[in-house]
Motif scaffolding. Structure first.
Motif, PDB file in Angstrom:
ATOM      1  N   VAL A  16      -6.532 -11.120  10.149  1.00  0.00           N
ATOM      2  CA  VAL A  16      -5.652 -10.784   9.022  1.00  0.00           C
ATOM      3  C   VAL A  16      -4.205 -10.843   9.502  1.00  0.00           C
ATOM      4  CG1 VAL A  16      -4.937  -9.017   7.369  1.00  0.00           C
ATOM      5  CG2 VAL A  16      -7.369  -9.339   7.883  1.00  0.00           C
ATOM      6  N   ILE A  17      -3.416 -11.688   8.867  1.00  0.00           N
ATOM      7  CA  ILE A  17      -1.972 -11.726   9.086  1.00  0.00           C
ATOM      8  C   ILE A  17      -1.331 -11.069   7.865  1.00  0.00           C
ATOM      9  CG2 ILE A  17       0.068 -13.167   9.447  1.00  0.00           C
ATOM     10  CD1 ILE A  17      -1.831 -15.370  10.467  1.00  0.00           C
ATOM     11  N   HIS A  18      -0.560 -10.026   8.083  1.00  0.00           N
ATOM     12  CA  HIS A  18       0.100  -9.416   6.925  1.00  0.00           C
ATOM     13  C   HIS A  18       1.598  -9.674   6.979  1.00  0.00           C
ATOM     14  CE1 HIS A  18       2.428  -5.852   8.168  1.00  0.00           C
ATOM     15  NE2 HIS A  18       1.549  -5.659   9.125  1.00  0.00           N
ATOM     16  N   ALA A  19       2.188  -9.838   5.806  1.00  0.00           N
ATOM     17  CA  ALA A  19       3.624 -10.107   5.701  1.00  0.00           C
ATOM     18  C   ALA A  19       4.279  -9.118   4.748  1.00  0.00           C
ATOM     19  CB  ALA A  19       3.851 -11.538   5.234  1.00  0.00           C
ATOM     20  N   SER A  20       3.720  -7.919   4.694  1.00  0.00           N
ATOM     21  CA  SER A  20       4.265  -6.852   3.859  1.00  0.00           C
ATOM     22  C   SER A  20       5.070  -5.895   4.738  1.00  0.00           C
ATOM     23  CB  SER A  20       3.131  -6.098   3.153  1.00  0.00           C
ATOM     24  OG  SER A  20       2.332  -6.995   2.393  1.00  0.00           O
ATOM     25  N   LYS A  21       5.972  -5.124   4.108  1.00  0.00           N
ATOM     26  CA  LYS A  21       6.881  -4.269   4.878  1.00  0.00           C
ATOM     27  C   LYS A  21       6.939  -2.879   4.245  1.00  0.00           C
ATOM     28  CE  LYS A  21       9.665  -8.283   6.204  1.00  0.00           C
ATOM     29  NZ  LYS A  21      10.958  -8.983   6.098  1.00  0.00           N
ATOM     30  N   GLY A  22       6.399  -1.901   4.954  1.00  0.00           N
ATOM     31  CA  GLY A  22       6.439  -0.550   4.422  1.00  0.00           C
ATOM     32  C   GLY A  22       5.696   0.428   5.307  1.00  0.00           C
ATOM     33  N   ILE A  23       5.787   1.699   4.939  1.00  0.00           N
ATOM     34  CA  ILE A  23       5.058   2.788   5.588  1.00  0.00           C
ATOM     35  C   ILE A  23       4.394   3.600   4.486  1.00  0.00           C
ATOM     36  CG2 ILE A  23       5.229   4.827   7.083  1.00  0.00           C
ATOM     37  CD1 ILE A  23       7.832   3.666   8.184  1.00  0.00           C
ATOM     38  N   GLU A  24       3.201   4.060   4.732  1.00  0.00           N
ATOM     39  CA  GLU A  24       2.443   4.782   3.709  1.00  0.00           C
ATOM     40  C   GLU A  24       2.866   6.252   3.664  1.00  0.00           C
ATOM     41  OE1 GLU A  24      -2.127   4.742   2.227  1.00  0.00           O
ATOM     42  OE2 GLU A  24      -1.818   5.163   4.358  1.00  0.00           O
ATOM     43  N   PRO A  25       3.377   6.731   2.527  1.00  0.00           N
ATOM     44  CA  PRO A  25       3.688   8.159   2.416  1.00  0.00           C
ATOM     45  C   PRO A  25       2.426   9.006   2.605  1.00  0.00           C
ATOM     46  CG  PRO A  25       4.680   6.930   0.612  1.00  0.00           C
ATOM     47  CD  PRO A  25       3.736   5.990   1.305  1.00  0.00           C
ATOM     48  N   GLY A  26       2.598  10.191   3.137  1.00  0.00           N
ATOM     49  CA  GLY A  26       1.461  11.081   3.349  1.00  0.00           C
ATOM     50  C   GLY A  26       0.815  10.866   4.697  1.00  0.00           C
ATOM     51  N   THR A  27       0.285   9.666   4.938  1.00  0.00           N
ATOM     52  CA  THR A  27      -0.357   9.378   6.221  1.00  0.00           C
ATOM     53  C   THR A  27       0.649   8.882   7.245  1.00  0.00           C
ATOM     54  OG1 THR A  27      -0.810   7.025   5.812  1.00  0.00           O
ATOM     55  CG2 THR A  27      -2.407   8.616   4.954  1.00  0.00           C
ATOM     56  N   HIS A  28       1.757   8.280   6.780  1.00  0.00           N
ATOM     57  CA  HIS A  28       2.806   7.684   7.621  1.00  0.00           C
ATOM     58  C   HIS A  28       2.268   6.546   8.489  1.00  0.00           C
ATOM     59  CE1 HIS A  28       3.742  12.107   7.117  1.00  0.00           C
ATOM     60  NE2 HIS A  28       4.492  11.485   6.238  1.00  0.00           N
ATOM     61  N   LYS A  29       1.228   5.895   7.999  1.00  0.00           N
ATOM     62  CA  LYS A  29       0.634   4.760   8.722  1.00  0.00           C
ATOM     63  C   LYS A  29       1.457   3.501   8.523  1.00  0.00           C
ATOM     64  CE  LYS A  29      -3.477   6.760   9.789  1.00  0.00           C
ATOM     65  NZ  LYS A  29      -4.039   6.887  11.133  1.00  0.00           N
ATOM     66  N   ARG A  30       1.530   2.689   9.571  1.00  0.00           N
ATOM     67  CA  ARG A  30       2.041   1.345   9.439  1.00  0.00           C
ATOM     68  C   ARG A  30       0.975   0.469   8.781  1.00  0.00           C
ATOM     69  NH1 ARG A  30       1.809  -0.458  14.107  1.00  0.00           N
ATOM     70  NH2 ARG A  30       1.143   1.389  15.246  1.00  0.00           N
ATOM     71  N   ILE A  31       1.373  -0.696   8.304  1.00  0.00           N
ATOM     72  CA  ILE A  31       0.433  -1.512   7.541  1.00  0.00           C
ATOM     73  C   ILE A  31      -0.727  -1.991   8.406  1.00  0.00           C
ATOM     74  CG2 ILE A  31       0.170  -3.677   6.259  1.00  0.00           C
ATOM     75  CD1 ILE A  31       2.994  -3.175   5.149  1.00  0.00           C
ATOM     76  N   SER A  32      -0.467  -2.371   9.655  1.00  0.00           N
ATOM     77  CA  SER A  32      -1.571  -2.800  10.519  1.00  0.00           C
ATOM     78  C   SER A  32      -2.572  -1.664  10.724  1.00  0.00           C
ATOM     79  CB  SER A  32      -1.046  -3.298  11.871  1.00  0.00           C
ATOM     80  OG  SER A  32      -0.430  -2.251  12.594  1.00  0.00           O
ATOM     81  N   GLU A  33      -2.072  -0.428  10.798  1.00  0.00           N
ATOM     82  CA  GLU A  33      -2.966   0.723  10.958  1.00  0.00           C
ATOM     83  C   GLU A  33      -3.803   0.935   9.705  1.00  0.00           C
ATOM     84  OE1 GLU A  33      -0.707   3.788  13.903  1.00  0.00           O
ATOM     85  OE2 GLU A  33       0.244   3.498  11.942  1.00  0.00           O
ATOM     86  N   MET A  34      -3.205   0.733   8.538  1.00  0.00           N
ATOM     87  CA  MET A  34      -3.946   0.862   7.285  1.00  0.00           C
ATOM     88  C   MET A  34      -5.067  -0.172   7.211  1.00  0.00           C
ATOM     89  SD  MET A  34      -0.540   1.293   4.930  1.00  0.00           S
ATOM     90  CE  MET A  34      -1.356   1.094   3.357  1.00  0.00           C
ATOM     91  N   ILE A  35      -4.744  -1.408   7.600  1.00  0.00           N
ATOM     92  CA  ILE A  35      -5.747  -2.474   7.562  1.00  0.00           C
ATOM     93  C   ILE A  35      -6.889  -2.171   8.526  1.00  0.00           C
ATOM     94  CG2 ILE A  35      -6.160  -4.912   8.079  1.00  0.00           C
ATOM     95  CD1 ILE A  35      -3.204  -5.390   7.181  1.00  0.00           C
ATOM     96  N   GLU A  36      -6.553  -1.780   9.749  1.00  0.00           N
ATOM     97  CA  GLU A  36      -7.582  -1.452  10.745  1.00  0.00           C
ATOM     98  C   GLU A  36      -8.451  -0.296  10.279  1.00  0.00           C
ATOM     99  OE1 GLU A  36      -5.240  -2.784  14.862  1.00  0.00           O
ATOM    100  OE2 GLU A  36      -5.161  -0.708  14.156  1.00  0.00           O
ATOM    101  N   GLU A  37      -7.844   0.682   9.646  1.00  0.00           N
ATOM    102  CA  GLU A  37      -8.595   1.834   9.163  1.00  0.00           C
ATOM    103  C   GLU A  37      -9.602   1.435   8.096  1.00  0.00           C
ATOM    104  OE1 GLU A  37      -6.602   5.900   9.223  1.00  0.00           O
ATOM    105  OE2 GLU A  37      -6.656   5.455   7.076  1.00  0.00           O
ATOM    106  N   GLU A  38      -9.215   0.532   7.208  1.00  0.00           N
ATOM    107  CA  GLU A  38     -10.123   0.102   6.150  1.00  0.00           C
ATOM    108  C   GLU A  38     -11.256  -0.776   6.693  1.00  0.00           C
ATOM    109  OE1 GLU A  38     -10.203   1.225   3.113  1.00  0.00           O
ATOM    110  OE2 GLU A  38      -8.426   2.461   3.511  1.00  0.00           O
ATOM    111  N   PHE A  39     -11.000  -1.503   7.784  1.00  0.00           N
ATOM    112  CA  PHE A  39     -12.008  -2.382   8.381  1.00  0.00           C
ATOM    113  C   PHE A  39     -12.896  -1.662   9.402  1.00  0.00           C
ATOM    114  CE2 PHE A  39      -9.699  -6.113   6.815  1.00  0.00           C
ATOM    115  CZ  PHE A  39     -10.688  -7.077   6.707  1.00  0.00           C
ATOM    116  N   GLN A  40     -12.608  -0.390   9.693  1.00  0.00           N
ATOM    117  CA  GLN A  40     -13.204   0.249  10.870  1.00  0.00           C
ATOM    118  C   GLN A  40     -14.732   0.351  10.831  1.00  0.00           C
ATOM    119  OE1 GLN A  40     -11.574   4.170  11.260  1.00  0.00           O
ATOM    120  NE2 GLN A  40     -12.260   4.867   9.251  1.00  0.00           N
TER     121      GLN A  40
END
Length: 342
Positions: free
Chosen positions: A101-125
């Motif tokens: 997965v290559i992501h080209a989005s830019k942001g941080i998740e409120p509440g969890t403060h996860k970076r996007i790569s961390e969000m993706i890894e968490e969903e695929f875990q």
């Protein structure tokens, strides 16, 4: 031949699909709206997002996600931060083979403060379908990329092989791609520059000039570096494309949604009015909330971000926010950077 699915047919997803098509890659691109997909396939245009741009016939649109991801090696994820988890969850239901997965989005998740790569890894875990995650970031307006104007970006991953794969996939005579091993810094820089661009637009809307903009950008870069280093980033990353480079282009260009949103707020419009009139996601709004929360948790001084948070979410008038920033206790510039270069 590498097979790529682009998930998200907005301006940036479409522009990156054009880069891939220029590199002789057959691209599947997915969107939810049938009329948008029909336009891409029948007229080879995506006029809502990139008017007056003709798309390659190598770019084929799909509204069915299962068909889009079937048999691909790489998924290019280009959706707003708030849609990352939902989109990955939908994709996981349809994937049958492992993908990078290559992501080209830019942001941080409120509440969890996860970076996007961390969000993706968490969903695929709970699956074995994720090979690697790569971020693509840097000073790159979709409008100019779609016109093949010279652009440079950075890719980063925990895997150097994955970074080089992304570099080889995208690089061409118009679109130069560098690799950087600092995944944290690249993602933090790409996210937080949107907050600083909002402030630059806001001060412009108040009638302030270039002196103010230069101050906001310079001190904003110091904030980005302070929180980035606290989270494990290399401070030198913030002097590169995904830091200073992206900051310059987002804080100074008419193409920047975040700058335009800040401009309207500075001119007296409410946040709701701004979001309704923009018609597209303004990532800096959500990122400001996440960055403000993160700064408190990590005990990092981010006065510009805090002032913007007060304007957006606490009703502070922009002029009062400016007075608050200018009236802070005197500091030493180098000490305020608070970055350990060793």
């Amino acid at each position: 031949m590498t097979k790529v699915a682009v998930i998200g047919a907005g301006s940036w997803g479409t522009a990156l699909a054009m880069v891939l098509a220029d590199n002789d890659v057959d691209v599947k691109i997915w969107a939810r709206r049938k009329e948008q997909i029909d336009e891409i396939n029948e007229k080879h245009t995506n006029s809502k997002y990139l008017p007056d741009v003709v798309l390659s016939e190598r770019i084929v649109g799909y509204e069915n996600l299962a068909t889009t991801v079937k048999g691909v090696d790489i998924v290019l994820l280009v959706v707003p931060t708030k849609a990352i988890r939902e989109t990955v969850q939908e994709m996981l239901k349809e994937l049958k083979q492992p993908v990078t997965v290559i992501h080209a989005s830019k942001g941080i998740e409120p509440g969890t403060h996860k970076r996007i790569s961390e969000m993706i890894e968490e969903e695929f875990q709970d699956s074995e379908l994720l090979t690697n995650v790569v971020v693509l970031s840097g000073p790159s307006h979709a409008e100019e990329v779609s016109q093949r104007q010279p652009t440079t970006v950075t890719v980063s991953s925990k895997s150097s092989e994955a970074s080089e794969l992304a570099q080889d996939l995208f690089i061409n005579q118009h679109f130069r791609v560098y690799t950087n091993p600092d995944l944290v810094g690249v993602e933090i820089g790409g996210a937080l520059k949107n907050t600083i661009a909002l402030v630059c637009g806001l001060t412009n809307g108040l009638g302030m000039g270039d002196n103010t903009k230069a101050a906001i950008m310079t001190r904003g870069l110091a904030e980005m570096a302070r929180i980035g280093v606290k989270l494990g980033a290399n401070p030198l990353t913030f002097a590169g494309l995904s830091g200073l480079g992206d900051l310059i282009v987002t804080c100074t260009s008419v193409h920047s949604r975040n700058f335009r949103a800040g401009l309207m707020i500075g001119q007296g419009k409410s946040l709701d009015e701004v979001l309704n009139s923009m018609g597209m996601v303004v990532e800096g709004i959500r990122t400001t909330k996440a960055a403000h929360e993160l700064a408190k948790i990590e005990k990092v001084d981010m006065p510009i971000t805090s002032a913007l948070y007060a304007v957006l979410f606490e009703g502070l008038h922009p002029e009062q926010a400016t007075e608050r920033l200018m009236g802070r206790v005197k500091k030493h510039e180098v000490e305020q950077l608070n970055i350990d270069l060793e």
